[in-house]
Design an enzyme around this catalytic site. Structure first.
Site, mmCIF file in Angstrom:
data_model
loop_
_atom_site.group_PDB
_atom_site.id
_atom_site.type_symbol
_atom_site.label_atom_id
_atom_site.label_comp_id
_atom_site.label_asym_id
_atom_site.label_seq_id
_atom_site.Cartn_x
_atom_site.Cartn_y
_atom_site.Cartn_z
ATOM 1 N N SER A 58 1.204 -1.419 -0.193
ATOM 2 C CA SER A 58 -0.220 -0.250 0.023
ATOM 3 C C SER A 58 1.302 0.948 0.227
ATOM 4 O O SER A 58 0.943 2.075 1.474
ATOM 5 C CB SER A 58 -0.581 -0.109 1.422
ATOM 6 O OG SER A 58 -1.684 -1.185 1.142
ATOM 7 N N GLU A 63 0.683 -18.312 19.377
ATOM 8 C CA GLU A 63 -0.778 -18.214 20.304
ATOM 9 C C GLU A 63 -2.130 -17.573 19.645
ATOM 10 O O GLU A 63 -2.516 -17.632 19.945
ATOM 11 C CB GLU A 63 -0.260 -17.929 21.279
ATOM 12 C CG GLU A 63 -0.160 -16.681 22.199
ATOM 13 C CD GLU A 63 0.305 -16.141 23.293
ATOM 14 O OE1 GLU A 63 0.369 -15.650 23.804
ATOM 15 O OE2 GLU A 63 1.116 -17.544 24.023
#
Length: 181
Positions: A113, A140
Site C-alpha cells: 500500500s 498463540e
C-alpha cells in the site's frame, strides 16, 4: 534526484506498536510547497505459494479483524529483526501449514500500500513439500484452517471474495502463468 521527490522537513512519532509504527512527516513538495504525510512503518513480510506434487496450492483460512471476516490466503508472516526473508518464508510455511519444502524460489518483492505504508512483501514459491513430524506451532493468537486448492478453485474463490487480499490474488496470477506450463 528521484522524480517528484518529497524532502522530509520533520517527523513526529504518533504510535509505536508491536507490528507497526505510525508517523507524521512534514515534507517539501517538488513545487516548493509543504504538505503533511501520515505513514505506516512496517518491518516487511513474506508470502509463500506452497505447491503440492498434485499442483494444488496450500492455503490457510483465518479471521482478519480489520475486515471483520475470515478469508482464504496463502501463508504469510512478518520479518523478524535481522531475519533473512527466505528464513522467514521457511518458518512461516512450517508454522502455518506444518509443511517444509525442499525448493524455495523467490518470485519477486512488491509494495502492499505505497500510498501510506512502507511494507514490502517478498513472495516465494515452495515446491517439493514434505510434512514435518512435529512442526512449530502457529503464533498463540493465530487460528488457521488448511485448504489445498487448484488454480481453478482459487480463481472461483476470488470471484466469491473468499480470497480477498492482493498478495494471494497476485500469487494465483503467478501460479496460473507459471505452474500450468
Amino acid at each position: 534526484m528521484k522524480k517528484f521527490e518529497e524532502k522530509t522537513i520533520s517527523t513526529e512519532e504518533i504510535y509505536k506498536g508491536r507490528i507497526i509504527n505510525v508517523q507524521k512527516d512534514e515534507v517539501t513538495l517538488p513545487n516548493g510547497k509543504t504538505a503533511s504525510r501520515e505513514l505506516v512503518k512496517h518491518p516487511g513480510a513474506v508470502a509463500i505459494i506452497p505447491v503440492t506434487k498434485e499442483g494444488k496450492i496450500v492455503m490457510v483460512e483465518q479471521y482478519r479483524k480489520p475486515l471483520e471476516q475470515s478469508i482464504i490466503e496463502i501463508p504469510a508472516g512478518k520479518l523478524e529483526p535481522g531475519e533473512a526473508p527466505e528464513k522467514t518464508a521457511m518458518r512461516e510455511l512450517e508454522e502455518e501449514t506444518g509443511y517444509g519444502a525442499n525448493n524455495f524460489e523467490k518470485i519477486y518483492s512488491f509494495a502492499t500500500s505505497p500510498g501510506f505504508a512502507d511494507e514490502i512483501i517478498h513472495l516465494y514459491a515452495a515446491t517439493d513439500l514434505y510434512q514435518i513430524e512435529q512442526p512449530a506451532s502457529p503464533d498463540e493468537d493465530e487460528f488457521v484452517e488448511l485448504l489445498e486448492v487448484s488454480i481453478e478453485e482459487a480463481e472461483r474463490l476470488v470471484e466469491e471474495q473468499q480470497i480477498y487480499d492482493a498478495k494471494t490474488i497476485l500469487a494465483i496470477m503467478w501460479a496460473k502463468n507459471n505452474l500450468s506450463k
